[in-house]
Design a protein around this motif. Structure first.
Motif, mmCIF file in Angstrom:
data_model
loop_
_atom_site.group_PDB
_atom_site.id
_atom_site.type_symbol
_atom_site.label_atom_id
_atom_site.label_comp_id
_atom_site.label_asym_id
_atom_site.label_seq_id
_atom_site.Cartn_x
_atom_site.Cartn_y
_atom_site.Cartn_z
ATOM 1 N N GLU A 22 0.882 -1.103 -0.114
ATOM 2 C CA GLU A 22 -0.423 -0.028 0.102
ATOM 3 C C GLU A 22 0.859 1.333 0.201
ATOM 4 N N VAL A 23 1.486 1.367 0.468
ATOM 5 C CA VAL A 23 2.954 2.406 0.940
ATOM 6 C C VAL A 23 3.575 2.118 0.020
ATOM 7 N N SER A 24 4.156 1.056 -0.616
ATOM 8 C CA SER A 24 5.595 1.582 -1.551
ATOM 9 C C SER A 24 4.877 2.282 -3.149
ATOM 10 N N SER A 25 3.782 1.588 -2.958
ATOM 11 C CA SER A 25 3.342 1.811 -3.861
ATOM 12 C C SER A 25 2.680 3.173 -4.501
ATOM 13 N N ASP A 26 2.350 4.190 -3.618
ATOM 14 C CA ASP A 26 2.215 5.488 -3.855
ATOM 15 C C ASP A 26 3.340 6.048 -3.440
ATOM 16 N N GLN A 27 3.739 7.244 -3.819
ATOM 17 C CA GLN A 27 4.627 7.776 -3.765
ATOM 18 C C GLN A 27 4.405 8.957 -3.089
ATOM 19 N N ASN A 28 3.514 9.397 -2.737
ATOM 20 C CA ASN A 28 3.161 10.292 -1.497
ATOM 21 C C ASN A 28 3.285 9.613 -0.144
ATOM 22 N N MET A 29 2.877 9.034 -0.247
ATOM 23 C CA MET A 29 3.024 8.258 1.235
ATOM 24 C C MET A 29 4.277 7.572 1.339
ATOM 25 N N THR A 30 4.799 7.472 0.531
ATOM 26 C CA THR A 30 6.392 6.890 0.574
ATOM 27 C C THR A 30 7.049 8.359 0.967
ATOM 28 N N THR A 31 6.568 9.047 0.233
ATOM 29 C CA THR A 31 7.919 10.274 1.169
ATOM 30 C C THR A 31 7.290 10.676 1.935
ATOM 31 N N LYS A 32 5.624 10.769 2.965
ATOM 32 C CA LYS A 32 5.208 11.139 4.074
ATOM 33 C C LYS A 32 6.491 10.487 5.250
ATOM 34 N N ALA A 33 6.547 8.903 4.946
ATOM 35 C CA ALA A 33 6.489 8.054 5.969
ATOM 36 C C ALA A 33 8.666 7.633 5.751
ATOM 37 N N THR A 34 8.860 8.217 4.889
ATOM 38 C CA THR A 34 10.360 8.644 5.127
ATOM 39 C C THR A 34 10.631 9.775 5.032
ATOM 40 N N GLN A 35 10.006 10.902 5.469
ATOM 41 C CA GLN A 35 9.800 11.383 6.353
ATOM 42 C C GLN A 35 9.876 11.853 7.879
ATOM 43 N N ILE A 36 8.271 11.211 7.958
ATOM 44 C CA ILE A 36 8.761 10.633 9.756
ATOM 45 C C ILE A 36 10.181 9.686 10.165
ATOM 46 N N LEU A 37 10.763 8.665 8.901
ATOM 47 C CA LEU A 37 11.882 7.445 9.363
ATOM 48 C C LEU A 37 12.539 9.012 10.290
ATOM 49 N N GLU A 38 12.517 10.151 8.974
ATOM 50 C CA GLU A 38 13.675 11.289 9.356
ATOM 51 C C GLU A 38 13.693 12.135 10.719
ATOM 52 N N LYS A 39 12.848 12.712 10.962
ATOM 53 C CA LYS A 39 12.109 12.704 12.081
ATOM 54 C C LYS A 39 12.640 12.299 13.343
ATOM 55 N N LEU A 40 12.232 10.998 13.243
ATOM 56 C CA LEU A 40 12.701 9.801 14.362
ATOM 57 C C LEU A 40 14.276 9.702 14.696
ATOM 58 N N ASN A 41 14.957 9.888 13.356
ATOM 59 C CA ASN A 41 16.392 9.835 13.313
ATOM 60 C C ASN A 41 17.152 11.179 14.007
ATOM 61 N N SER A 42 16.103 11.920 13.550
ATOM 62 C CA SER A 42 16.853 13.567 14.214
ATOM 63 C C SER A 42 16.760 13.614 15.810
ATOM 64 N N PHE A 43 15.919 12.284 16.299
ATOM 65 C CA PHE A 43 15.897 12.553 17.540
ATOM 66 C C PHE A 43 16.978 11.651 18.669
ATOM 67 N N LYS A 44 18.005 12.725 18.650
ATOM 68 C CA LYS A 44 19.687 11.184 19.261
ATOM 69 C C LYS A 44 19.462 11.763 20.755
ATOM 70 N N LYS A 45 19.709 10.988 21.254
ATOM 71 C CA LYS A 45 20.566 10.487 22.697
ATOM 72 C C LYS A 45 21.244 11.915 23.451
ATOM 73 N N GLY A 46 20.324 12.198 24.505
ATOM 74 C CA GLY A 46 20.716 13.365 24.940
ATOM 75 C C GLY A 46 19.596 15.452 24.571
ATOM 76 N N VAL A 47 18.932 14.911 23.763
ATOM 77 C CA VAL A 47 18.497 16.064 22.687
ATOM 78 C C VAL A 47 16.763 15.709 24.262
ATOM 79 N N THR A 48 17.018 16.855 24.274
ATOM 80 C CA THR A 48 15.817 17.293 25.421
ATOM 81 C C THR A 48 14.647 17.274 24.914
ATOM 82 N N ILE A 49 13.944 16.434 25.760
ATOM 83 C CA ILE A 49 12.634 15.810 25.242
ATOM 84 C C ILE A 49 11.368 16.934 25.560
#
Length: 72
Positions: A22-49
């Motif tokens: 469902e996601v891999s066949s939809d470019q918009n959904m792939t883009t959004k999921a990739t953006q979510i993953l990038e944001k999750l990756n930006s949360f490093k240890k030591g960052v203020t919650i």
């Protein structure tokens, strides 16, 4: 469970979501999921919650659960 462990779990689950037909066949959904993953990756240890981070994690939990059709 600690927040950093949950963020790691959500990274794994978001990668699973990216692999679904469902996601891999939809470019918009792939883009959004990739953006979510990038944001999750930006949360490093030591960052203020903060409230924004917690809200993002909660929304991502719901999205992943719905996308994979389970109660994770």
């Amino acid at each position: 469970m600690f927040l950093n462990e949950e963020i790691g779990r959500l990274k794994e689950k978001t990668n699973e979501v990216l692999q679904t037909t469902e996601v891999s066949s939809d470019q918009n959904m792939t883009t959004k999921a990739t953006q979510i993953l990038e944001k999750l990756n930006s949360f490093k240890k030591g960052v203020t919650i903060n409230e924004e981070m917690i809200e993002f994690v909660l929304k991502t939990q719901k999205l992943v659960s719905e996308a994979l059709g389970n109660d994770d």
